[in-house]
Design a protein around this motif. Structure first.
Motif, PDB file in Angstrom:
ATOM      1  N   LEU A 135       0.810  -1.209   0.000  1.00 47.13           N
ATOM      2  CA  LEU A 135       0.000   0.000   0.000  1.00 47.13           C
ATOM      3  C   LEU A 135       0.850   1.270   0.000  1.00 47.13           C
ATOM      4  O   LEU A 135       0.432   2.295  -0.536  1.00 47.13           O
ATOM      5  CB  LEU A 135      -0.940  -0.003   1.208  1.00 47.13           C
ATOM      6  CG  LEU A 135      -2.076  -1.032   1.171  1.00 47.13           C
ATOM      7  CD1 LEU A 135      -2.903  -0.947   2.444  1.00 47.13           C
ATOM      8  CD2 LEU A 135      -2.962  -0.827  -0.052  1.00 47.13           C
ATOM      9  N   LYS A 136       2.030   1.222   0.602  1.00 46.63           N
ATOM     10  CA  LYS A 136       2.878   2.411   0.614  1.00 46.63           C
ATOM     11  C   LYS A 136       3.235   2.829  -0.800  1.00 46.63           C
ATOM     12  O   LYS A 136       3.187   4.013  -1.152  1.00 46.63           O
ATOM     13  CB  LYS A 136       4.140   2.143   1.436  1.00 46.63           C
ATOM     14  CG  LYS A 136       5.030   3.375   1.559  1.00 46.63           C
ATOM     15  CD  LYS A 136       6.229   3.111   2.457  1.00 46.63           C
ATOM     16  CE  LYS A 136       7.091   4.368   2.598  1.00 46.63           C
ATOM     17  NZ  LYS A 136       8.264   4.128   3.490  1.00 46.63           N
ATOM     18  N   ARG A 137       3.583   1.853  -1.641  1.00 46.73           N
ATOM     19  CA  ARG A 137       3.906   2.181  -3.034  1.00 46.73           C
ATOM     20  C   ARG A 137       2.655   2.669  -3.767  1.00 46.73           C
ATOM     21  O   ARG A 137       2.712   3.632  -4.533  1.00 46.73           O
ATOM     22  CB  ARG A 137       4.497   0.959  -3.744  1.00 46.73           C
ATOM     23  CG  ARG A 137       4.941   1.251  -5.195  1.00 46.73           C
ATOM     24  CD  ARG A 137       5.409  -0.027  -5.863  1.00 46.73           C
ATOM     25  NE  ARG A 137       6.645  -0.516  -5.271  1.00 46.73           N
ATOM     26  CZ  ARG A 137       7.866  -0.251  -5.724  1.00 46.73           C
ATOM     27  NH1 ARG A 137       8.005   0.534  -6.781  1.00 46.73           N
ATOM     28  NH2 ARG A 137       8.933  -0.747  -5.148  1.00 46.73           N
ATOM     29  N   LEU A 197     -10.677  -0.053   2.090  1.00 46.06           N
ATOM     30  CA  LEU A 197      -9.365   0.353   1.577  1.00 46.06           C
ATOM     31  C   LEU A 197      -8.933   1.686   2.197  1.00 46.06           C
ATOM     32  O   LEU A 197      -7.783   1.837   2.636  1.00 46.06           O
ATOM     33  CB  LEU A 197      -9.425   0.472   0.056  1.00 46.06           C
ATOM     34  CG  LEU A 197      -8.159   0.982  -0.631  1.00 46.06           C
ATOM     35  CD1 LEU A 197      -6.979   0.036  -0.396  1.00 46.06           C
ATOM     36  CD2 LEU A 197      -8.407   1.166  -2.136  1.00 46.06           C
ATOM     37  N   ARG A 198      -9.856   2.644   2.248  1.00 41.70           N
ATOM     38  CA  ARG A 198      -9.509   3.958   2.827  1.00 41.70           C
ATOM     39  C   ARG A 198      -9.091   3.825   4.285  1.00 41.70           C
ATOM     40  O   ARG A 198      -8.074   4.400   4.695  1.00 41.70           O
ATOM     41  CB  ARG A 198     -10.710   4.903   2.713  1.00 41.70           C
ATOM     42  CG  ARG A 198     -10.481   6.257   3.384  1.00 41.70           C
ATOM     43  CD  ARG A 198     -11.723   7.134   3.304  1.00 41.70           C
ATOM     44  NE  ARG A 198     -12.900   6.469   3.827  1.00 41.70           N
ATOM     45  CZ  ARG A 198     -13.184   6.329   5.120  1.00 41.70           C
ATOM     46  NH1 ARG A 198     -12.343   6.800   6.046  1.00 41.70           N
ATOM     47  NH2 ARG A 198     -14.280   5.722   5.507  1.00 41.70           N
ATOM     48  N   GLY A 220      -7.198   0.510  -9.710  1.00 40.49           N
ATOM     49  CA  GLY A 220      -8.591   0.135  -9.488  1.00 40.49           C
ATOM     50  C   GLY A 220      -8.748  -1.055  -8.558  1.00 40.49           C
ATOM     51  O   GLY A 220      -7.773  -1.737  -8.220  1.00 40.49           O
ATOM     52  N   MET A 221      -9.980  -1.301  -8.175  1.00 41.10           N
ATOM     53  CA  MET A 221     -10.309  -2.410  -7.282  1.00 41.10           C
ATOM     54  C   MET A 221     -11.600  -3.040  -7.775  1.00 41.10           C
ATOM     55  O   MET A 221     -12.581  -2.343  -8.060  1.00 41.10           O
ATOM     56  CB  MET A 221     -10.473  -1.887  -5.843  1.00 41.10           C
ATOM     57  CG  MET A 221     -10.829  -2.940  -4.821  1.00 41.10           C
ATOM     58  SD  MET A 221     -10.717  -2.287  -3.114  1.00 41.10           S
ATOM     59  CE  MET A 221     -11.859  -0.917  -3.176  1.00 41.10           C
ATOM     60  N   ARG A 279      -5.268  -7.804   1.594  1.00 37.02           N
ATOM     61  CA  ARG A 279      -5.906  -8.967   0.987  1.00 37.02           C
ATOM     62  C   ARG A 279      -7.214  -9.203   1.721  1.00 37.02           C
ATOM     63  O   ARG A 279      -7.228  -9.429   2.926  1.00 37.02           O
ATOM     64  CB  ARG A 279      -5.020 -10.205   1.091  1.00 37.02           C
ATOM     65  CG  ARG A 279      -3.726 -10.103   0.287  1.00 37.02           C
ATOM     66  CD  ARG A 279      -2.902 -11.372   0.407  1.00 37.02           C
ATOM     67  NE  ARG A 279      -1.654 -11.262  -0.331  1.00 37.02           N
ATOM     68  CZ  ARG A 279      -0.726 -12.219  -0.357  1.00 37.02           C
ATOM     69  NH1 ARG A 279      -0.917 -13.348   0.331  1.00 37.02           N
ATOM     70  NH2 ARG A 279       0.389 -12.038  -1.051  1.00 37.02           N
ATOM     71  N   THR A 280      -8.301  -9.125   0.992  1.00 32.72           N
ATOM     72  CA  THR A 280      -9.596  -9.332   1.633  1.00 32.72           C
ATOM     73  C   THR A 280     -10.589  -9.868   0.613  1.00 32.72           C
ATOM     74  O   THR A 280     -10.374  -9.767  -0.596  1.00 32.72           O
ATOM     75  CB  THR A 280     -10.124  -8.025   2.253  1.00 32.72           C
ATOM     76  OG1 THR A 280     -11.284  -8.303   3.039  1.00 32.72           O
ATOM     77  CG2 THR A 280     -10.489  -7.006   1.172  1.00 32.72           C
TER      78      THR A 280
END
Length: 299
Positions: free
Chosen positions: A183-185, A204-205, A238-239, A263-264
């Motif tokens: 997530l950092k990248r 995600l937020r 995107g997700m 991961r979810t």
């Protein structure tokens, strides 16, 4: 008010005769007369013009006849609505999230219309938190909702899981992101997501904010296919659920990222409050059809 007296008066007006009303109600003529007189005594007005042949209602009787029919019809509907042996009728207020609307509006809804032709469907499409609140507040009878793995609908609702879908993070190869990332990248890139209210966007937020990472949504779009088309053109990350990615015409232009710290799965539920008897069979059929959808095979 005794509804039997009201029914006797209405039968007299419909037939124009005490004799015919008695035959219709399987009563004696004096019994019908007593019932009409009892209603007149209760209301304090004369309901029939007894000089006319056939019998006609008085001015007050016409008003009582009109409203009385409405009362008897409402009584009949009330009795029917709580009788599980009666064919389901009336409205079924159903909610579903946008990402399931295309599939839901195919076989499951078609089956409901086929099996229960007297049932009118009122369908609302919005995100799961809004749908859940609508069911809790009796604005919807039932809703298909999605919750991140580990979360469930409120305990005040009856809820049945029917599917489990892994969430895929995708990007255009042109963004140059490695397949294995974190997530950092990703916080250095903008996102293409659904509007606020989408449960997976909220997950995600919260995950990114918990790590003090920036979360920049550049494009909000309704519908996974529109979102994926924008992602494929490099508008952002995107997700999407695995099933919708498999069905997308843009899947070959997207790179699936393996995000180590995100991961979810999203679990699909059918949620509702305790149902009136007339809706028990339709909602049971809906759950059965949901479990047959391709997305349900992964649950």
């Amino acid at each position: 008010m005794n509804t039997h007296d009201l029914a006797a008066f209405i039968a007299v007006v419909d037939s124009g005769s005490i004799v015919q009303a008695a035959n219709k109600l399987h009563l004696t003529q004096p019994a019908v007369t007593r019932r009409v007189q009892g209603l007149e005594s209760l209301l304090g007005v004369q309901l029939l013009d007894r000089q006319s042949k056939p019998l006609r209602p008085s001015a007050a009787g016409r008003e009582v006849y009109r409203k009385g029919r409405q009362m008897l019809e409402a009584e009949s509907e009330l009795m029917t609505s709580v009788n599980p042996a009666t064919e389901p009728a009336g409205e079924l207020r159903l909610g579903m999230p946008p990402y399931l609307a295309d599939m839901m509006l195919a076989t499951p809804v078609d089956r409901l219309r086929e099996c229960f032709p007297r049932l009118s469907l009122r369908i609302q499409s919005t995100w799961s938190p809004g749908l859940t609140a609508a069911v809790e507040n009796d604005m919807l009878d039932a809703a298909v909702v999605g919750f991140a793995d580990g979360s469930t609908p409120p305990s005040s609702l009856v809820a049945h899981p029917f599917s489990r879908q892994p969430i895929r993070i995708v990007a255009a190869p042109s963004l140059g992101l490695p397949t294995r990332t974190d997530l950092k990248r990703l916080s250095g890139f903008s996102w293409v997501l659904s509007q606020n209210g989408c449960g997976m966007r909220s997950v995600l937020r919260r995950t990114m904010e918990a790590s003090n990472l920036s979360f920049d949504v550049t494009v909000e779009a309704v519908g996974s296919e529109l979102q994926l088309s924008l992602v494929a053109r490099g508008a952002g990350v995107g997700m999407v659920t695995a099933d919708l990615l498999e069905r997308s015409s843009y899947r070959d232009r997207l790179k699936v990222l393996q995000v180590a710290d995100f991961r979810t799965d999203v679990v699909g539920w059918l949620a509702y409050r305790p149902l009136p008897p007339r809706l028990e069979a339709p909602v049971a059929l809906l759950l059965e059809e949901l479990k047959k959808l391709p997305i349900a095979s992964r649950f």
